[in-house]
Scaffold this motif. Structure first.
Motif, PDB file in Angstrom:
ATOM      1  N   ILE A  16       0.815  -1.216   0.000  1.00 34.03           N
ATOM      2  CA  ILE A  16       0.000   0.000   0.000  1.00 34.03           C
ATOM      3  C   ILE A  16       0.848   1.266   0.000  1.00 34.03           C
ATOM      4  CG2 ILE A  16      -1.853   1.246   1.168  1.00 34.03           C
ATOM      5  CD1 ILE A  16      -2.606  -1.537   0.001  1.00 34.03           C
ATOM      6  N   GLU A  17       1.814   1.331   0.934  1.00 33.86           N
ATOM      7  CA  GLU A  17       2.531   2.598   1.080  1.00 33.86           C
ATOM      8  C   GLU A  17       3.861   2.395   1.809  1.00 33.86           C
ATOM      9  OE1 GLU A  17       1.758   7.043   3.074  1.00 33.86           O
ATOM     10  OE2 GLU A  17       0.450   5.346   3.586  1.00 33.86           O
ATOM     11  N   TYR A  18       4.892   3.030   1.287  1.00 32.26           N
ATOM     12  CA  TYR A  18       6.187   3.080   1.978  1.00 32.26           C
ATOM     13  C   TYR A  18       6.040   3.995   3.188  1.00 32.26           C
ATOM     14  CZ  TYR A  18      11.096   4.374   2.815  1.00 32.26           C
ATOM     15  OH  TYR A  18      12.320   4.619   3.379  1.00 32.26           O
ATOM     16  N   LEU A  19       6.555   3.564   4.336  1.00 35.04           N
ATOM     17  CA  LEU A  19       6.450   4.374   5.551  1.00 35.04           C
ATOM     18  C   LEU A  19       7.794   4.970   5.964  1.00 35.04           C
ATOM     19  CD1 LEU A  19       3.988   2.144   7.623  1.00 35.04           C
ATOM     20  CD2 LEU A  19       3.468   4.204   6.302  1.00 35.04           C
ATOM     21  N   ARG A  20       8.790   4.130   6.130  1.00 38.58           N
ATOM     22  CA  ARG A  20      10.121   4.636   6.491  1.00 38.58           C
ATOM     23  C   ARG A  20      11.152   3.540   6.324  1.00 38.58           C
ATOM     24  NH1 ARG A  20      11.755   2.802  11.526  1.00 38.58           N
ATOM     25  NH2 ARG A  20      10.121   2.105  12.971  1.00 38.58           N
ATOM     26  N   GLY A  21      12.401   3.950   6.259  1.00 41.82           N
ATOM     27  CA  GLY A  21      13.482   2.987   6.134  1.00 41.82           C
ATOM     28  C   GLY A  21      13.894   2.424   7.479  1.00 41.82           C
ATOM     29  N   ALA A  22      14.742   1.419   7.441  1.00 45.89           N
ATOM     30  CA  ALA A  22      15.307   0.827   8.651  1.00 45.89           C
ATOM     31  C   ALA A  22      16.782   1.170   8.711  1.00 45.89           C
ATOM     32  CB  ALA A  22      15.112  -0.690   8.658  1.00 45.89           C
ATOM     33  N   THR A  23      17.259   1.451   9.894  1.00 46.58           N
ATOM     34  CA  THR A  23      18.653   1.864  10.026  1.00 46.58           C
ATOM     35  C   THR A  23      19.606   0.699  10.156  1.00 46.58           C
ATOM     36  OG1 THR A  23      18.443   2.038  12.437  1.00 46.58           O
ATOM     37  CG2 THR A  23      17.967   4.011  11.137  1.00 46.58           C
ATOM     38  N   ASP A  24      19.080  -0.522  10.369  1.00 44.94           N
ATOM     39  CA  ASP A  24      19.992  -1.640  10.607  1.00 44.94           C
ATOM     40  C   ASP A  24      19.770  -2.779   9.620  1.00 44.94           C
ATOM     41  OD1 ASP A  24      17.557  -2.467  11.555  1.00 44.94           O
ATOM     42  OD2 ASP A  24      18.410  -3.667  13.174  1.00 44.94           O
ATOM     43  N   GLY A  25      19.289  -2.496   8.423  1.00 46.73           N
ATOM     44  CA  GLY A  25      19.086  -3.572   7.453  1.00 46.73           C
ATOM     45  C   GLY A  25      20.399  -3.954   6.800  1.00 46.73           C
ATOM     46  N   VAL A  26      21.051  -4.980   7.319  1.00 45.96           N
ATOM     47  CA  VAL A  26      22.358  -5.359   6.794  1.00 45.96           C
ATOM     48  C   VAL A  26      22.279  -6.457   5.744  1.00 45.96           C
ATOM     49  CG1 VAL A  26      24.055  -4.654   8.501  1.00 45.96           C
ATOM     50  CG2 VAL A  26      22.540  -6.496   9.051  1.00 45.96           C
ATOM     51  N   SER A  27      21.415  -7.443   5.955  1.00 47.03           N
ATOM     52  CA  SER A  27      21.339  -8.544   5.008  1.00 47.03           C
ATOM     53  C   SER A  27      20.505  -8.193   3.783  1.00 47.03           C
ATOM     54  CB  SER A  27      20.738  -9.791   5.682  1.00 47.03           C
ATOM     55  OG  SER A  27      21.583 -10.251   6.691  1.00 47.03           O
ATOM     56  N   GLY A  28      19.642  -7.250   3.900  1.00 50.38           N
ATOM     57  CA  GLY A  28      18.788  -6.888   2.788  1.00 50.38           C
ATOM     58  C   GLY A  28      18.363  -5.447   2.888  1.00 50.38           C
ATOM     59  N   ALA A  29      17.686  -4.974   1.841  1.00 50.28           N
ATOM     60  CA  ALA A  29      17.170  -3.616   1.832  1.00 50.28           C
ATOM     61  C   ALA A  29      15.832  -3.643   2.559  1.00 50.28           C
ATOM     62  CB  ALA A  29      17.019  -3.142   0.403  1.00 50.28           C
ATOM     63  N   THR A  30      15.791  -3.120   3.774  1.00 49.33           N
ATOM     64  CA  THR A  30      14.639  -3.281   4.653  1.00 49.33           C
ATOM     65  C   THR A  30      13.939  -1.950   4.886  1.00 49.33           C
ATOM     66  OG1 THR A  30      15.803  -5.079   5.775  1.00 49.33           O
ATOM     67  CG2 THR A  30      13.881  -4.161   6.888  1.00 49.33           C
ATOM     68  N   HIS A  31      12.609  -1.979   4.870  1.00 54.59           N
ATOM     69  CA  HIS A  31      11.854  -0.779   5.197  1.00 54.59           C
ATOM     70  C   HIS A  31      10.490  -1.159   5.770  1.00 54.59           C
ATOM     71  CE1 HIS A  31      10.559  -1.708   1.041  1.00 54.59           C
ATOM     72  NE2 HIS A  31       9.412  -1.135   1.380  1.00 54.59           N
ATOM     73  N   LEU A  32       9.880  -0.195   6.451  1.00 50.22           N
ATOM     74  CA  LEU A  32       8.546  -0.385   7.009  1.00 50.22           C
ATOM     75  C   LEU A  32       7.526   0.136   5.999  1.00 50.22           C
ATOM     76  CD1 LEU A  32       7.117  -1.327   9.674  1.00 50.22           C
ATOM     77  CD2 LEU A  32       7.017   1.096  10.298  1.00 50.22           C
ATOM     78  N   ALA A  33       6.497  -0.654   5.759  1.00 51.03           N
ATOM     79  CA  ALA A  33       5.472  -0.271   4.794  1.00 51.03           C
ATOM     80  C   ALA A  33       4.107  -0.686   5.319  1.00 51.03           C
ATOM     81  CB  ALA A  33       5.732  -0.930   3.436  1.00 51.03           C
ATOM     82  N   SER A  34       3.075  -0.065   4.762  1.00 51.03           N
ATOM     83  CA  SER A  34       1.719  -0.515   5.023  1.00 51.03           C
ATOM     84  C   SER A  34       1.390  -1.599   4.003  1.00 51.03           C
ATOM     85  CB  SER A  34       0.746   0.659   4.895  1.00 51.03           C
ATOM     86  OG  SER A  34      -0.587   0.206   5.079  1.00 51.03           O
ATOM     87  N   VAL A  35       1.033  -2.775   4.500  1.00 49.20           N
ATOM     88  CA  VAL A  35       0.777  -3.929   3.639  1.00 49.20           C
ATOM     89  C   VAL A  35      -0.594  -4.502   3.975  1.00 49.20           C
ATOM     90  CG1 VAL A  35       1.514  -6.278   3.061  1.00 49.20           C
ATOM     91  CG2 VAL A  35       3.226  -4.479   3.404  1.00 49.20           C
ATOM     92  N   LYS A  36      -1.362  -4.832   2.953  1.00 52.40           N
ATOM     93  CA  LYS A  36      -2.649  -5.486   3.163  1.00 52.40           C
ATOM     94  C   LYS A  36      -2.435  -6.995   3.123  1.00 52.40           C
ATOM     95  CE  LYS A  36      -6.398  -3.916   1.177  1.00 52.40           C
ATOM     96  NZ  LYS A  36      -7.459  -3.628   0.156  1.00 52.40           N
ATOM     97  N   TRP A  37      -2.911  -7.675   4.166  1.00 51.73           N
ATOM     98  CA  TRP A  37      -2.736  -9.118   4.258  1.00 51.73           C
ATOM     99  C   TRP A  37      -3.970  -9.834   3.708  1.00 51.73           C
ATOM    100  CZ3 TRP A  37       1.863 -11.348   5.813  1.00 51.73           C
ATOM    101  CH2 TRP A  37       2.822 -10.434   6.273  1.00 51.73           C
ATOM    102  N   ASN A  38      -3.921 -11.135   3.661  1.00 54.34           N
ATOM    103  CA  ASN A  38      -4.993 -11.896   3.020  1.00 54.34           C
ATOM    104  C   ASN A  38      -6.333 -11.807   3.740  1.00 54.34           C
ATOM    105  OD1 ASN A  38      -3.444 -12.722   0.861  1.00 54.34           O
ATOM    106  ND2 ASN A  38      -2.823 -14.651   1.806  1.00 54.34           N
ATOM    107  N   ASP A  39      -6.335 -11.320   4.968  1.00 53.87           N
ATOM    108  CA  ASP A  39      -7.604 -11.110   5.668  1.00 53.87           C
ATOM    109  C   ASP A  39      -8.207  -9.746   5.358  1.00 53.87           C
ATOM    110  OD1 ASP A  39      -5.907  -9.442   7.044  1.00 53.87           O
ATOM    111  OD2 ASP A  39      -6.078 -10.470   8.972  1.00 53.87           O
ATOM    112  N   GLY A  40      -7.544  -8.990   4.456  1.00 52.26           N
ATOM    113  CA  GLY A  40      -8.052  -7.688   4.049  1.00 52.26           C
ATOM    114  C   GLY A  40      -7.666  -6.540   4.952  1.00 52.26           C
ATOM    115  N   ILE A  41      -6.881  -6.804   5.998  1.00 55.18           N
ATOM    116  CA  ILE A  41      -6.497  -5.765   6.958  1.00 55.18           C
ATOM    117  C   ILE A  41      -5.111  -5.239   6.625  1.00 55.18           C
ATOM    118  CG2 ILE A  41      -6.029  -5.268   9.389  1.00 55.18           C
ATOM    119  CD1 ILE A  41      -8.055  -7.419  10.115  1.00 55.18           C
TER     120      ILE A  41
END
Length: 312
Positions: A16-41
């Motif tokens: 849904i939407e990018y929220l912010r980056g993570a300061t300690d993502g070492v193994s991958g490019a990590t960020h916080l996002a709004s995601v809709k799951w299979n229950d619709g939430i």
């Protein structure tokens, strides 16, 4: 995807939407996002995109999550594979993707629900002067945590050498939620032949702080301190094979999706090639059963730490 699967498959429109980056993502490019799951939430969720040099990261995350879930360890309530369009990513992140992902315009990421706890590693990075206090606090909470023996046995089982202050998320009730298993097995870029050696030692957090804390917890036992420590660890280990049986079918299904019919060539006449997925599952199965070897690895740790054993 099987509707009974624990891990969800999320199409690109669920991002849904990018929220912010993570300061300690070492193994991958990590960020916080709004995601809709299979229950619709829609939920705040951590999205981890593994770069080209970590081709096994998604497999490792899946294995760590499913085995942790089957052991009833505290892990994020929801997790899955998220298809994500390159156009929503920062150009620096797109440049880390494989040529195939760059060409086709999308990639697959690991996504897990945010548990809203404290990442003590970030706390230390933001305030280095508090490091000693925070490590002491972490150690105190971890030593008293009822799941500590299970955590130690679990990390040994999957060869997780990346258990640190940042991936045991501290919760308000002084317990923890376990995240980030992309570096288990032999790391995010393991090769199939490496999994043929099932009797492997792993180097844990700060020379395995967790083992030392569990041992310290049993200090009141005096001469039986090590024996009580080993007994707790062995009891935790006994749960591994049944835990694997609970999720083996789902692990196999996801392996089929992630590596397909990838084969290992034996190079030996009359011995045909065999699937990579067989090697992965066999590695987990053998280590799950080896209670004695696990106990020996722990005992070796104590002897190398100059911990005095009682006279027999």
């Amino acid at each position: 995807m099987d509707s009974n699967h624990i891990i969800q498959y999320l199409p690109s429109d669920m991002y849904i939407e990018y929220l912010r980056g993570a300061t300690d993502g070492v193994s991958g490019a990590t960020h916080l996002a709004s995601v809709k799951w299979n229950d619709g939430i829609e939920r705040d969720s951590w999205v981890k995109i593994y770069a080209e040099n970590k081709p096994r990261g998604l497999i490792n995350e899946m294995i760590g999550y499913l085995l942790g879930k089957s052991l009833n360890l505290p892990i994020p309530p929801k997790a899955g594979f998220l298809q994500i369009e390159n156009k929503v990513l920062h150009p620096d992140l797109v440049s880390l993707l494989s040529p195939v992902d760059q060409y086709r315009g999308f990639t697959f990421a690991w996504v897990s629900e945010d548990v809203q706890g404290d990442n003590l590693r970030i706390e230390i990075e933001n305030n280095p002067s508090s490091m000693n206090v925070l490590i002491e606090y972490f150690s105190s909470c971890m030593k008293d945590w009822s799941e500590l023996p299970s955590l130690i046995a679990f990390d040994d089982w999957i060869l997780n050498s990346d258990r640190n202050l940042g991936n045991s998320i501290h919760l308000p009730d002084k317990t923890f939620c376990l995240i980030d298993h992309g570096e288990c097995l032999k790391g995010g870029s393991w090769k199939e032949p490496e999994l043929l050696d099932t009797n492997c030692h792993h180097i844990g957090f700060a020379n395995n702080l967790h083992l030392r804390l569990l041992h310290e917890k049993h200090k009141p036992a005096n001469l039986f301190q090590i024996e009580q420590t080993l007994s707790e660890l062995e009891n935790a280990k006994l749960n591994h094979f049944s835990a694997l049986q609970q999720v083996a079918t789902e692990i196999q299904s996801h392996l089929n999706d992630l590596i397909g019919d990838e084969l290992i060539e034996t190079g030996i006449e009359n011995i045909p090639p065999y699937p990579v997925s067989d090697t992965v599952l066999n590695f987990l199965k053998i280590r799950a059963k080896e209670v004695k070897k696990f106990s020996e690895r722990c005992d070796t740790f104590f002897s190398t730490q100059s911990i005095t054993r009682p006279l027999s």
